[in-house]
Design an enzyme around this catalytic site. Structure first.
Site: not given
Ligand code: GBP
Ligand code: ZN
Length: 258
Positions: A54, A56, A58-59, A112, A135, A174
């Site tokens: 996705h 975000h 941090d991905h 999400h 996520d 995560h």
């Protein structure tokens, strides 16, 4: 196939998926490209694909950099998420392949984020399949509903992912397992599988080891968000339907301070 978890940032996981015949590899959410490249090099594999779950940061935040470092790499991401560096948009049901004997099926698992994709990966006959859930599904938990509704998360978590074969190995985005299991026990205090898994997970973390993979079977036994079809779980949170229970459990988790 061989799967190597690569811890990134605070508590993210990136994964290298290796096809051992051809030594070709795919990487899930390579947020720290240099780290990924050194693991690839140590294992003598050739990076071919990026599978982005996705948008975000941090991905997807390492996609532009990995493209600079490995110019031929193909970068996959959901067609309705704005994924950094995406060169190949995927839709629900799209199929990819890696090397001689790895097949990858894209599953649209929104809520999400709107365009969140989980990747279902099968190797040689006799090997357990794997699913990379980003996520959407965490071990004993699920992602926050940033861009969707409880109805959508029910479909993504309980229908799409919940219907995968029981032995499917679950690799999430995560390391939240200990907190998630502690929360799960506030919903189902008498679930013995959940208590046992918490003891196991605490020990793993004490040893500095990851708590992945799980399996679809274990998630159906311990993950309260995946157990909302059970009338007894609905009852625990004062609800009478699966979607209502999922909304309520998510709300309680958002307000929970473990
Ligand atoms: C914890 O419990 O460790 N730090 C806290 C929660 C996924 S990351 C952190 C948190 O909110 N994590 C997100 C989540 O869905 N958690 C599930 C839960 O707490 O039960 N993220 O980094 C998050 O998606 C992000 C990045 C979010 C960009 C929005 C944007 Br825009
Ligand atoms: Zn996220």
């Amino acid at each position: 196939m061989k799967i190597l978890p690569i811890p990134c940032l605070e508590d993210n996981y990136s994964y290298l998926i290796i096809e051992e015949n051809t030594k070709q590899a795919a990487v899930v959410d390579p947020v720290e490209p240099h780290k990924i490249l050194s693991v690839a090099q140590e294992n003598g594999v050739d990076l071919k694909l990026v599978l982005t779950t996705h948008h975000h940061w941090d991905h997807a935040g390492g996609n532009d950099k990995i493209k600079q470092l490995v110019p031929d790499i193909k970068i996959y991401g959901g067609s309705v998420d704005n994924v950094q560096g995406c060169t190949h948009k995927v839709e629900n049901g799209d199929k990819l392949s890696l090397g001689a004997d790895i097949n990858i099926l894209s599953l649209h698992t929104p809520c999400h984020t709107k365009g969140h994709i989980s990747y279902f990966v099968t190797g040689k006959e006799g090997e357990d399949p794997a699913v990379f859930t980003g996520d959407t599904l965490f071990i004993a938990g699920c992602g926050k509903f940033f861009e969707g509704t409880a109805e959508q998360m029910y479909q993504s978590l309980c229908v799409t992912l919940g219907s995968l074969p029981n032995p499917t190995q679950v690799y999430c985005g995560h390391e939240y397992t200990v907190k998630n299991l502690q929360f799960a026990l506030t919903i189902e205090p008498e679930n013995a599988k959940t208590s046992q898994k918490l003891t196991w997970a605490v020990q793993k973390r004490k040893e500095g080891l990851p708590t992945i993979p799980s399996s679809i079977k274990e998630e159906l036994e311990t993950n309260p968000f995946m157990r909302v079809d059970l009338p007894e779980v609905q009852g625990k949170v004062g609800c009478t339907s699966p979607v209502e229970a999922l909304r309520e459990i998510r709300q309680r988790k958002d307000n929970w301070r473990g």
